[in-house]
Enzyme design. Structure first.
Site, mmCIF file in Angstrom:
data_model
loop_
_atom_site.group_PDB
_atom_site.id
_atom_site.type_symbol
_atom_site.label_atom_id
_atom_site.label_comp_id
_atom_site.label_asym_id
_atom_site.label_seq_id
_atom_site.Cartn_x
_atom_site.Cartn_y
_atom_site.Cartn_z
ATOM 1 N N HIS A 63 0.703 -1.127 -0.028
ATOM 2 C CA HIS A 63 0.008 0.033 -0.048
ATOM 3 C C HIS A 63 0.919 1.318 0.150
ATOM 4 O O HIS A 63 0.236 2.286 -0.313
ATOM 5 C CB HIS A 63 -1.073 -0.147 1.024
ATOM 6 N N TYR B 26 -14.432 5.327 10.125
ATOM 7 C CA TYR B 26 -13.205 5.904 9.331
ATOM 8 C C TYR B 26 -13.629 5.242 7.760
ATOM 9 O O TYR B 26 -13.961 4.265 7.250
ATOM 10 C CB TYR B 26 -11.902 5.272 9.693
ATOM 11 N N SER C 223 -12.280 6.341 3.813
ATOM 12 C CA SER C 223 -11.427 7.037 2.952
ATOM 13 C C SER C 223 -11.863 7.800 1.956
ATOM 14 O O SER C 223 -12.735 7.343 1.328
ATOM 15 C CB SER C 223 -10.407 6.313 2.709
ATOM 16 N N THR D 110 -5.162 10.958 0.445
ATOM 17 C CA THR D 110 -6.511 10.600 1.071
ATOM 18 C C THR D 110 -6.677 11.569 2.105
ATOM 19 O O THR D 110 -6.050 12.309 2.783
ATOM 20 C CB THR D 110 -6.614 8.999 1.534
#
Length: 813
Positions: free
Chosen positions: A486, A602, A604, A615
């Site tokens: 990532h 959360y 994104s 982000t």
């Protein structure tokens, strides 16, 4: 493009997946074992280095800038301008108003015979200066236009006159044929929000999940922060925003990703699935050949910048910087922090099969191998009977170990097996040929999909090279998948590549009637090179330890995937609602029913409207959403009352989403303030509390960006089923979802089996019920609820799966 149309496009472009996992675990002052990490660089020096890195990136793209950085003009426009000046000069006209004569006087005198040459050089210099000034003016004008975000704040389905005027001006200044990086010099920089607004929005976001006493204490800490430290920290951030390309992205990459000492597997990587219901060929080598060829075709287009930039509303460009590191990229472990190694080119892939590593060349005489030739090479690997060497089989488990441990072992490995290690780390990407089948089966659809997701996310802990930018996984029955590291980029980038890959290998390249790649084998190709690992004795125990830890981590992950096919995007659109907001509010209802309480959520959102943006967080658990949930659980509330509260919650979520996309979010600003405070050695109880929060629900929508590649009406089965990521908290959930066409939503849920508070399958049941209960608030939704309740099936894990399988082909394996 009309507002009603573009509004349906941009929500699908904004989401990320595993970023939700990494961000909630951010602890920049701690290593994985809790020891203090000293951020030694003074803040001014760090800001200077950030800017220096930005300028180096700009210089490294000099050739690209020459070809496309002059956009919306082109190098040919200079030639046209120069010819026009020469023609005017021939007609005894002086468009320079005497400047060319002055330039001629400054040029060396080479004698009378070169008088004409001096005139040509003077005209060329004047044309270059005029051309550069015009291009600079166009860039400044386009950057100013792209800094306007009023279109984001307008009501759903409406477009004001100022926005229409803005669109027309952007169209005029944008040119006609942009390449991938054409807009990079014209993108605005991400703004630093007002610290007072950020703190106010933060307090508003935590109010629903805190008791009165805890909220009052947090408000006191916030006011103390604003009074004592905020202005100083904010000054440094503004300074960085003026000097560096982005005030937050490089720190985000370093502290959230590269300084994390946790294993990449489950904690950082995410996965992407193949088509849900079809497998184009059951031949493993053939599917690998077409997929690898399609990926390399994408790389070829990427290198030539033939991938068009992503444009919202058909006009507003997104930043393309993250595309640069898709291929030829590896995350190299370090003792305190990792770094990303990116090569300009690589003409081979690294392949893993039954514990053995191979190097497979992808080019022959500077041309790309055909899919049939690649299939031949992969088949040779599958047919190779040689066994794995001692400890070679489990070597890749080191990439799933804590980063500090892997860094120490890699030092020995680099000395003893440098050539083999370089072949893996220097590959275009990693390919894993799994010995087991995967994918949806009719016999047990729910369990088979869950196992498929788990195999993509973790595998067996030793059959993926988690450091590579991505691993292509090809199962024995021809099913595909991706495991993506990532740190180098976010999900929309790898998702864009994956959409191209699936569409190209299936519809463009295709397969012969016997399931092989089209074309003919090449018997002159050399055999794939078997990599030889000279593993020193001292790392044998490290491999065993890493494998044990990887298995524990893998076995603790509970994955659940289910396609919800009772309604989808088309129904939500008919309700005149944002599809993403609809799902997010339904998730709040589902989670409350699962846990009996609200939690920080959360979600994104992308900030690629800005140069090098990544982000931002949408804090989806709002007061408005909580009011709706309480009303749904209150039997005295009527459907019209609940529907009114639902629309209010959706409007609030949309406002938060727009603010996040336009650089006015909460979390990235607070993150950057915290990093500055650490550099300055300032203790802020408020910022410390902010970054010690527990996010028990991490969510993300998977983007669908290239619907033109798929014919969802004639071939509804040929749509990617999305992907997922590991749980962010020991007692939390990771939830991702994708809208497959107009009438299906696929959910990917993860949690930890060690937690007594979570259960992925239980949450899945609550999500199905919540979606139907929300849909029933609308008149058309009653139909779906009656269908669902009338199915007579008790196991809701199979309800959507059973409906989804109805009428589909028998090639779901």
């Amino acid at each position: 493009m009309q507002a009603a149309k573009w509004w349906r496009i941009w929500p699908g472009l904004q989401r990320d997946m595993a970023e939700a996992h990494q961000a909630v675990g951010f602890r920049p002052s701690l290593t994985s074992d809790g020891a203090e990490v000293e951020l030694s660089a003074p803040v001014l020096q760090e800001i200077y280095l950030s800017g220096l890195r930005s300028w180096k990136r700009h210089l490294s793209r000099f050739w690209n800038d020459f070809l496309t950085g002059v956009f919306p003009a082109s190098p040919l426009s200079w030639l046209f301008l120069f010819s026009a000046i020469q023609l005017a000069w021939f007609l005894q006209l002086d468009p320079s108003l005497g400047l060319m004569e002055k330039i001629k006087e400054l040029l060396p005198d080479w004698g009378g015979q070169h008088h004409g040459l001096r005139g040509i050089l003077a005209a060329a210099l004047f044309a270059s200066c005029l051309w550069g000034a015009l291009i600079f003016t166009l860039h400044v004008a386009l950057r100013l236009l792209l800094s306007y975000h009023g279109w984001l704040l307008e009501p759903h389905g409406a477009m004001s006159s100022p926005t229409k005027t803005w669109l027309a001006l952007v169209r005029i200044f944008s040119g006609r044929h942009p390449m991938l990086f054409s807009y990079q010099r014209s993108l605005p920089r991400q703004p630093v929000p007002s610290v007072q607004d950020t703190v106010r929005k933060y307090l508003e976001s935590v109010r629903p999940v805190l008791s009165d006493q805890d909220f009052d204490w947090t408000a006191v800490l916030a006011q103390e922060f604003l009074r004592l430290q905020a202005s100083l920290l904010q000054w440094y951030l503004r300074l960085k925003s003026w000097w560096a390309s982005n005030y937050v992205s490089d720190w985000w990459e370093e502290f959230v990703y590269l300084r994390s000492r946790n294993p990449l597997m489950v904690n950082s990587n995410y996965y992407m699935m193949d088509f849900l219901y079809v497998t184009p060929t059951p031949l493993q080598a053939a599917r690998a050949g077409n997929a690898v060829h399609a990926l390399l075709l994408y790389r070829h287009r990427l290198n030539r910048q033939e991938i068009p930039p992503t444009l919202l509303m058909g006009m507003r460009p997104l930043c393309s910087a993250q595309y640069e590191k898709i291929f030829n990229t590896t995350r190299i472990p370090g003792i305190q922090k990792d770094y990303i190694r990116h090569l300009h080119d690589s003409q081979h892939v690294a392949v893993f099969h039954r514990g053995r590593f191979f190097r497979v060349g992808t080019h022959s005489r500077n041309s790309l191998l055909s899919p049939r030739a690649l299939e031949q090479q992969f088949q040779r690997i599958l047919d190779d009977p040689s066994p794995a060497c001692p400890h070679e089989e489990h070597l890749a488990a080191l990439t799933a170990a804590p980063r500090g441990t892997w860094a120490q072992v890699r030092t020995s490995l680099k000395t003893q097996a440098a050539e083999a290690l370089e072949a893996v780390e220097g590959a275009a990407f990693f390919v894993s040929l799994d010995a087991e089948p995967a994918g949806l089966t009719r016999e047990d659809p729910a369990a088979s999909l869950d196992a498929y997701a788990h195999a993509l996310l973790a595998g067996r802990g030793h059959d993926r090279w988690f450091d590579k930018s991505f691993t292509l996984i090809v199962f024995s029955n021809g099913k595909l998948g991706l495991s993506v590291e990532h740190s180098w980029a976010d999900c929309p980038i790898s998702g864009h590549m994956w959409e191209f890959t699936l569409a190209t290998e299936c519809f463009q390249l295709g397969y012969s009637t016997d399931g092989h790649c089209k074309g003919h084998p090449d018997p002159t190709l050399p055999q794939p090179q078997r990599l030889q690992w000279d593993l020193p004795d001292q790392i044998h125990s490290s491999i065993s330890l890493a494998l044990r830890g990887a298995k524990i981590l893998s076995e603790n992950v509970d994955c659940h995937v289910f396609p919800f096919s009772l309604f989808g995007k088309s129904f939500i659109r008919r309700c005149h609602l944002s599809s993403d907001s609809f799902i997010q509010i339904a998730l709040q209802l589902a989670h409350f029913r699962d846990r009996g309480q609200f939690c920080l959520t959360y979600e994104s959102a992308m900030t690629r409207l800005f140069l090098e943006g990544r982000t931002e967080t949408v804090r989806s658990c709002t007061r408005e959403a909580c009011n709706f949930v309480r009303a749904m659980e209150d039997k005295e509330k009527t459907d019209p009352q609940c529907l009114t509260l639902f629309r209010v919650a959706v409007d609030k979520h949309q406002a938060l989403l727009k603010a996040a996309m336009s650089g006015q979010g909460v979390d990235r600003h607070l993150f950057a303030l915290y990093v500055v405070s650490r550099f300055l050695h300032l203790q802020s109880p408020f910022l410390t509390q902010v970054h010690s929060e527990q996010w028990q629900l991490s969510t993300s929508q998977i983007p669908v960006q290239q619907m033109h590649l798929f014919d969802v009406h004639n071939y509804p089965d040929y749509v990617s089923s999305g992907g997922g990521f590991g749980p962010a908290d020991d007692h939390g959930y990771g939830v991702s979802y994708i809208f497959m066409g107009d009438d299906m939503i696929t959910f990917h849920i993860s949690s930890k089996k060690s937690s007594t508070k979570t259960d992925s399958h239980r949450l899945g049941q609550h999500i199905e019920d919540a979606l139907l209960d929300v849909a029933s608030l609308f008149q058309a939704g009653q139909h779906f609820k009656r269908r669902f309740r009338g199915s007579g099936k008790d196991d809701s894990r199979h309800r959507s799966l059973g409906i989804g399988l109805m009428g589909h082909k028998d090639d779901a394996r």
